[in-house]
Design a protein around this motif. Structure first.
Motif, PDB file in Angstrom:
ATOM      1  N   SER A   2      -7.615  -2.878 -15.561  1.00  0.00           N
ATOM      2  CA  SER A   2      -6.332  -2.446 -15.015  1.00  0.00           C
ATOM      3  C   SER A   2      -5.435  -3.650 -14.756  1.00  0.00           C
ATOM      4  O   SER A   2      -5.882  -4.808 -14.777  1.00  0.00           O
ATOM      5  N   ALA A   3      -4.152  -3.362 -14.488  1.00  0.00           N
ATOM      6  CA  ALA A   3      -3.203  -4.447 -14.214  1.00  0.00           C
ATOM      7  C   ALA A   3      -3.599  -5.212 -12.961  1.00  0.00           C
ATOM      8  O   ALA A   3      -3.451  -6.450 -12.901  1.00  0.00           O
ATOM      9  N   GLN A   4      -4.133  -4.514 -11.963  1.00  0.00           N
ATOM     10  CA  GLN A   4      -4.565  -5.184 -10.735  1.00  0.00           C
ATOM     11  C   GLN A   4      -5.749  -6.097 -11.001  1.00  0.00           C
ATOM     12  O   GLN A   4      -5.820  -7.217 -10.461  1.00  0.00           O
ATOM     13  N   ASP A   5      -6.692  -5.638 -11.842  1.00  0.00           N
ATOM     14  CA  ASP A   5      -7.846  -6.482 -12.179  1.00  0.00           C
ATOM     15  C   ASP A   5      -7.410  -7.752 -12.907  1.00  0.00           C
ATOM     16  O   ASP A   5      -7.906  -8.844 -12.619  1.00  0.00           O
ATOM     17  N   HIS A  59      -4.461  -9.210 -12.748  1.00  0.00           N
ATOM     18  CA  HIS A  59      -3.732 -10.072 -11.810  1.00  0.00           C
ATOM     19  C   HIS A  59      -4.695 -10.854 -10.920  1.00  0.00           C
ATOM     20  O   HIS A  59      -4.542 -12.079 -10.740  1.00  0.00           O
ATOM     21  N   GLU A  60      -5.672 -10.186 -10.369  1.00  0.00           N
ATOM     22  CA  GLU A  60      -6.632 -10.866  -9.497  1.00  0.00           C
ATOM     23  C   GLU A  60      -7.416 -11.927 -10.258  1.00  0.00           C
ATOM     24  O   GLU A  60      -7.684 -13.024  -9.731  1.00  0.00           O
ATOM     25  N   ARG A 116       3.769 -10.779  -9.446  1.00  0.00           N
ATOM     26  CA  ARG A 116       3.642 -10.085  -8.159  1.00  0.00           C
ATOM     27  C   ARG A 116       3.696 -11.049  -6.981  1.00  0.00           C
ATOM     28  O   ARG A 116       2.987 -10.895  -5.981  1.00  0.00           O
ATOM     29  N   GLY A 163      -0.120  -7.621 -16.462  1.00  0.00           N
ATOM     30  CA  GLY A 163      -1.435  -6.994 -16.528  1.00  0.00           C
ATOM     31  C   GLY A 163      -1.686  -6.240 -17.811  1.00  0.00           C
ATOM     32  O   GLY A 163      -2.615  -5.431 -17.890  1.00  0.00           O
TER      33      GLY A 163
END
Length: 767
Positions: free
Chosen positions: A463-466, A468-469, A390, A429
């Motif tokens: 989640s994919a966002q978690d 990634h972060e 990303r 993710g």
């Protein structure tokens, strides 16, 4: 035997994979059997020796057949040493074979069976048993020293070719980039494509940019290669910014294969060598370099095959990709950028290309490549790795340390899998079959503990966002500071190397005249297939025959016959004004990608390209009108004298060149085929109506329009050639003098339209 062959290929790491690939077949053979009785031990040991020698010869043969890639470790010594070893093995093989033939019956059958198995392993069909029993030394000719020496000579020649290409000295360039950012406007909003990417690549290294689709790999590669400008951040080459002199030291292989359709592989690489290699090399040396590249990339079997395209059969997709790589490595670049060079290739060809990149890097070059989803063997051949997700940096460092790093932050595969697949899953993710770090797991549980609906099934996977972060934060806290500190350290290089980088002077491989002549020849070879196609020739001949039949021996002595001939002359002026416009209008829009690619590396000057492109069309554009005029002129009964015929042909030539200039100007100004076609249709129709045949009394406020029409001037010249003086019935409101005005107007159009086209191309390049 099969299990022994497969066992070394099951590896568990970079070193293991490299060792497995580097082994020869002779090393993978099973160990000799346990000691046997004295009488049989000698025969069995000879059998094993024969198997080993034949298998080693097979491995060497396979290595020679490989058109590129490293030789096996056993073939790395000098040519004389290899020849001596092969002679000794060949002689030993002969002695073993003769002893086997003279052995006892039982041992002979055992030896023959074992030797037959060895032949089958190397790809040969073993002769029947009785043929071995009666074999003589003359029957063993395939194992003669002469044949072995010939194969060794071929191997040495191939090695010398590769040495000439790879080992040439070049300027080492250290590439460093820090906090590179890039944004684009999408529907009025700013979208971040890259957010603070940092890294470096040194001579002798292969740096791979890996990540899912849309992660910013190609964008980052374009910025590092000088093809795009970053919004923020620093990119340096030997601690200096990008300069014009770097263009000839950088090779850039784009993801799309931009090649001329009708040129062969040999012609494509030869023209690239003639234009890009330095002036210090002779034409023969440049041509020889192109042939070296062809053999190095394994393209010798298709060197005389057209590249091909959507409607033209040509080379395969893998061969096209290798031709694109050859176009760039032919200049022996200091920096080589490749955008997904293995896409669309089978695993073996992809491995060979990556091995070639590794060979190039080992000679002091810096290689950067984007890679989408490499196999495990490809993955372990990269020295450094950048993992993007990303637009953010998830990892930068040595490839051999990437798995230990992710294990240290709590991410490791739960099943055996390709490391590249594991990394791409993390970048996307996806935590299936991947251990979840305790910090991330606790965060997910805390977010879900307030859910009161106990009937619904709660998904405690992050989640994919978690994911990634977490990965971005882990890299920033553990690795980023150390890497950025390394980037700030000055390079131990001399000032001369920095001066070479900062030079703003362009270096052209050839003079302007040589660029023009090479591009002229290339243009003729590329477009002769379109201009001289049977479809186009049939179209012109059929049209001319129909015109000749309709105006068969027209009589100019009567007013009707005179008007009929005038109609024919006007149709000739319109036809050879319409035809070249819509041929030339596609010139620059279709070649825009090729022009941008070649101009980006200072392959030639724009003026040389433009003049060669416009003049190379003239011989092809003027061939069909001659056929047309020969048929129509005499069938229609126009003035049958040499002077009148050649003056008519010359008038048509002027009209064609002027109309071609208009098409070039429209195409170069718009660079869009649909828009250019629409504008050309309106313009040609206006010129035709103002040509002086349909309307002889044009209103004064719009009468100036006819002076811009090449149809008008061509029609008046044709009337002047056929009828002198021109009858009043054919005269327009403007009297016709000696024709100098019309010739001057056409010449002015020829020059003016082309100047407009050239300025339009310069404007596009500047923007």
């Amino acid at each position: 035997m099969d299990s022994a062959m497969e066992r070394p290929m099951i590896t568990d790491g970079g070193a293991g994979a490299g060792a497995a690939i580097g082994r020869t077949r002779s090393e993978q053979l099973p160990p000799p059997p346990a000691p046997a009785p004295a009488s049989s031990t000698q025969s069995l040991s000879r059998t094993a020796s024969a198997e080993t020698v034949l298998s080693t010869a097979d491995a060497a043969s396979l290595s020679r057949k490989s058109s590129f890639g490293k030789r096996s470790a056993s073939g790395g010594s000098g040519g004389h040493g290899r020849s001596h070893i092969r002679k000794s093995r060949s002689a030993q093989l002969k002695l073993d074979m003769e002893d086997l033939v003279s052995s006892g019956a039982a041992l002979s059958r055992a030896s023959s069976a074992s030797l037959g198995f060895s032949f089958t392993f190397t790809g040969f069909t073993p002769p029947p048993q009785h043929e071995f029993n009666v074999a003589s030394s003359a029957d063993l000719a395939p194992f003669s020293d002469d044949d072995v020496d010939l194969e060794a000579a071929h191997a040495d020649a191939a090695a010398r070719r590769r040495k000439n290409i790879m080992a040439e000295p070049t300027l080492p360039i250290y590439l460093k980039f820090a906090e590179v950012k890039y944004k684009v406007a999408v529907k009025g909003a700013q979208r971040e494509i890259l957010s603070g990417i940092s890294g470096s690549a040194c001579p002798g290294e292969v740096l791979a940019l890996m990540g899912p689709s849309g992660s910013g790999k190609t964008t980052l590669l374009s910025m590092l290669g000088g093809r795009a400008a970053a919004d923020d951040g620093c990119i340096s080459y030997n601690d200096e910014p990008f300069g014009k002199s770097l263009k000839r030291r950088i090779g850039f292989v784009t993801q799309d294969d931009v090649l001329f359709t009708h040129l062969t592989v040999k012609e494509t690489l030869t023209y690239a060598a003639l234009l890009r290699l330095p002036r210090t090399m002779t034409r023969e040396q440049k041509t020889e370099r192109a042939m070296d590249i062809i053999y190095e990339l394994g393209l010798e079997r298709c060197q005389d095959t057209m590249i091909g395209g959507s409607f033209v059969r040509g080379v395969s997709g893998g061969e096209r990709k290798r031709v694109c790589i050859g176009n760039e490595i032919i200049i022996n670049p200091s920096l080589l950028f490749l955008d997904e060079p293995t896409s669309g290739l089978d695993s073996t060809t992809a491995l060979r290309i990556v091995q070639l990149l590794h060979d190039i890097a080992e000679t002091g070059k810096t290689v950067l490549t984007t890679i989408h989803q490499p196999s495990s063997r490809l993955f372990h051949k990269f020295d450094k790795l950048i993992l993007l997700g990303r637009g953010s940096l998830l990892y930068f460092g040595k490839t051999c340390e990437v798995m230990p790093y992710f294990q240290s932050i709590g991410c490791s595969p739960l099943i055996a899998m390709n490391p590249a697949e594991f990394l791409l899953d993390l970048a996307n993710g996806n935590t299936n079959d991947v251990s979840v770090p305790s910090e991330l797991d606790d965060k997910v549980h805390m977010e879900n503990q307030n859910l009161e609906d106990t009937n619904s099934k709660i998904d405690f996977r992050p989640s994919a966002q978690d994911v990634h972060e977490y990965l971005v934060d882990a890299y920033e806290s553990r690795v980023a500071y150390k890497e950025k500190k390394k980037l700030l350290a000055p390079l131990p290089i001399s000032d001369d190397m920095k001066t070479t980088i900062t030079s703003s002077k362009r270096e052209w491989g050839t003079s302007w005249c040589q660029q023009y002549s090479i591009l002229f020849c290339r243009g003729l070879k590329e477009r002769r297939h379109d201009y001289l196609s049977w479809m186009r020739i049939t179209q012109v001949i059929a049209t001319s025959i129909i015109l000749g039949l309709l105006w068969w021996h027209s009589d100019p002595t009567t007013p009707k016959g005179l008007q009929d001939q005038a109609g024919l002359l006007f149709f000739i002026a319109v036809f050879w004004g319409f035809f070249p416009v819509f041929t030339a209008i596609f010139t620059f829009p279709q070649e825009r990608a090729m022009l941008n690619k070649e101009r980006a590396v200072d392959m030639y000057k724009l003026s040389a390209y433009f003049l060669a492109r416009t003049t190379s069309d003239l011989p092809l554009d003027l061939f069909l009108p001659v056929i047309f005029m020969v048929i129509v002129y005499f069938m229609a009964g126009l003035k049958a004298s040499a002077s009148h015929f050649f003056l008519s042909v010359l008038t048509v030539f002027l009209s064609i060149i002027a109309a071609q200039g208009l098409g070039l100007a429209i195409g170069a100004t718009l660079l869009d085929i649909k828009k250019a076609t629409t504008l050309a249709s309106v313009t040609v129709m206006t010129f035709m109506l103002a040509g002086g045949f349909f309307v002889k009394r044009v209103p004064p406020f719009i009468s100036w329009l006819r002076y811009l029409s090449f149809n008008y001037h061509t029609y008046r010249l044709l009337l002047k050639v056929q009828y002198d003086p021109v009858p009043d019935i054919l005269m327009t409101s403007v009297p016709l003098d000696n024709g100098v005005t019309e010739v001057g107007a056409l010449v002015a159009m020829i020059v003016g339209y082309r100047v407009l086209a050239y300025l339009s191309l310069r404007r596009v390049k500047a923007s």
